[in-house]
Write an enzyme that holds these catalytic residues in place. Structure first.
Site, PDB file in Angstrom:
ATOM      1  N   SER A 152      11.670 -36.376  37.414  1.00  0.00           N
ATOM      2  CA  SER A 152      12.211 -35.345  38.142  1.00  0.00           C
ATOM      3  C   SER A 152      11.878 -35.580  39.679  1.00  0.00           C
ATOM      4  CB  SER A 152      11.869 -33.905  37.739  1.00  0.00           C
ATOM      5  OG  SER A 152      12.606 -33.495  36.638  1.00  0.00           O
ATOM      6  N   ASP A 183      15.611 -46.575  47.994  1.00  0.00           N
ATOM      7  CA  ASP A 183      16.925 -46.815  48.797  1.00  0.00           C
ATOM      8  C   ASP A 183      17.184 -46.932  50.285  1.00  0.00           C
ATOM      9  OD1 ASP A 183      17.987 -46.740  46.331  1.00  0.00           O
ATOM     10  OD2 ASP A 183      19.240 -45.076  46.413  1.00  0.00           O
ATOM     11  N   LYS A 200      14.754 -37.803  34.098  1.00  0.00           N
ATOM     12  CA  LYS A 200      14.989 -36.394  34.229  1.00  0.00           C
ATOM     13  C   LYS A 200      15.680 -36.099  35.627  1.00  0.00           C
ATOM     14  CE  LYS A 200      15.290 -32.226  33.274  1.00  0.00           C
ATOM     15  NZ  LYS A 200      16.361 -31.953  34.479  1.00  0.00           N
TER      16      LYS A 200
END
Length: 405
Positions: free
Chosen positions: A313, A324, A338
């Site tokens: 999560s 990224d 998740k």
């Protein structure tokens, strides 16, 4: 009335309540529903429910056991389960109270997160220095039985109710993990659990604690709870006044927490205005981008990040954002996966529904849910490593970080 939106990115419903409660792996949004919305849909014939109810009331042999409130709660629970989503679920008032207590960071239990993965009840993350970790539970362990009861078709809520208990009592989990020839029983004594949010220390480039000679800040974030923001701010001051020039960020066995907290922490490592995550509500619906608003204090520090199967999560969101945006290497094992968004809809008696409403994407649009983040450099930890108190993942991180400028 409406309460403030707080999105939680806690892994699985049920931070295991093992922890004695329900940490949940998802992101939640708190909201109170207006009671007048409880009008019956025009095309829904609810007479079947009442027909079944009255037949039970009239015919059940032990009418003293008929509890109308439990029947209503059971019906709501069944309605949520019928959707087939492990993260959409109903919490009665007692379960709701435990859930909220868990987010304070202190509770009784065994200190382990659980969730459903590939339709199996799975250990997400044993938290540090807790009974579950000390007893030998590991991220990825499949729970087959709880005190001898078959767990193959259990929801996390059902598992939580069996694992949860008073301090000093024992629970036995029958688990299976890759590499074991047969299932294994692990008995655990429940204790009061206090989870730290973050710790840090100075490491030398050659590996190990470096004292004043070290130039690597090793930061281990355990969960994204309400205490992390002030704790991290305090530690950041210490790091800035230290010789640290590089950072190893450890997100292993971190089940998640509040989205806003992950967004805040990302702001320390990214330039202001960069995307942290994207909330995708499905076809033909507008996406929402969450961006950094922080001070970018560590945005130019060379970094590597540690992840494993217990990273979920909010920790996956942070790791994905840093990779990224800054091409930071992820070291370790594949994360849990998740990446769905849950909205908490409060009901009038203190119960609530947790409903999956969206999925999280990394800044470049990669789906996290059910997929997870694959490490750039894969390093596994074996049982022998654990028994010998070795950490090849951290060793690799220190090896890589010292080559970065």
């Amino acid at each position: 009335m409406l309460i403030s939106k707080k999105k939680i990115v806690f892994l699985f419903i049920g931070l295991v309540i093992l922890l004695a409660g329900v940490f949940t792996a998802g992101i939640f949004v708190g909201k109170n529903q207006v009671v007048c919305k409880v009008c019956a849909p025009e095309k829904l014939d609810f007479s079947l429910f009442w027909d079944a109810y009255y037949k039970l009331s009239d015919s059940f042999i032990d009418r003293g056991k008929i509890d109308t409130q439990k029947i209503i709660y059971g019906a709501i629970d069944g309605m949520a389960k019928s959707l087939g989503d492990p993260y959409t679920s109903f919490f009665n008032p007692g379960q709701a109270k435990i859930f909220n207590q868990n987010l304070s960071g202190s509770f009784s239990g065994i200190g382990v997160e659980i969730g459903i993965k590939k339709d199996m009840l799975t250990v997400v993350a044993p938290l540090p220095d807790t009974p579950g970790q000390k007893a030998g539970l590991r991220a990825g362990d499949i729970i087959l039985k709880i005190d001898g009861k078959d767990a193959s078709n259990m929801s996390t809520d059902e598992a939580v109710s069996l694992i949860r208990g008073q301090k000093g009592t024992k629970v036995t989990l029958t688990i299976f993990r890759e590499g074991l020839k047969a299932p294994k029983d692990i008995s655990i004594i429940r204790e009061t659990i206090k989870i730290p949010s973050v710790k840090w220390e100075l490491f030398a480039s050659t590996g190990g604690a470096g004292g004043k000679e070290g130039d690597i800040a090793y930061i281990h974030i355990y969960q994204f709870d309400q205490s992390l923001e002030p704790d991290f701010r305090k530690f950041a001051v210490s790091i800035l006044s230290s010789p640290a020039k590089k950072i190893v960020l450890d997100l292993r066995n971190n089940p998640g927490g509040y989205l806003e907290v992950a967004q805040d922490i990302a702001g320390w490592f990214l330039q202001s205005g960069q995307i942290v995550t994207i909330e995708d509500f499905g076809k033909n619906k507008e996406q929402i981008q969450y961006k950094t608003k922080g001070n970018s204090t560590f945005a130019n520090y060379p970094m590597v990040i540690l992840i494993n199967g217990g990273s979920a999560s909010a920790s996956e969101i942070l790791a994905g954002a840093l990779r990224d945006n800054r091409n930071i290497k992820l070291i370790g094992e594949k994360s849990f996966g998740k990446g769905s968004v849950q909205e908490v809809q409060n009901l009038r008696d203190g119960s609530f529904l947790k409903i999956t409403i969206a999925k999280w994407l990394t800044p470049k649009g990669s789906l996290i849910s059910e997929i997870g983040l694959s490490p750039d450099i894969k390093v596994e930890i074996t049982d022998d490593n654990i028994s010998q108190d070795k950490d090849p993942q951290l060793d690799k991180a220190l090896e890589i970080i010292k080559t970065l400028q």
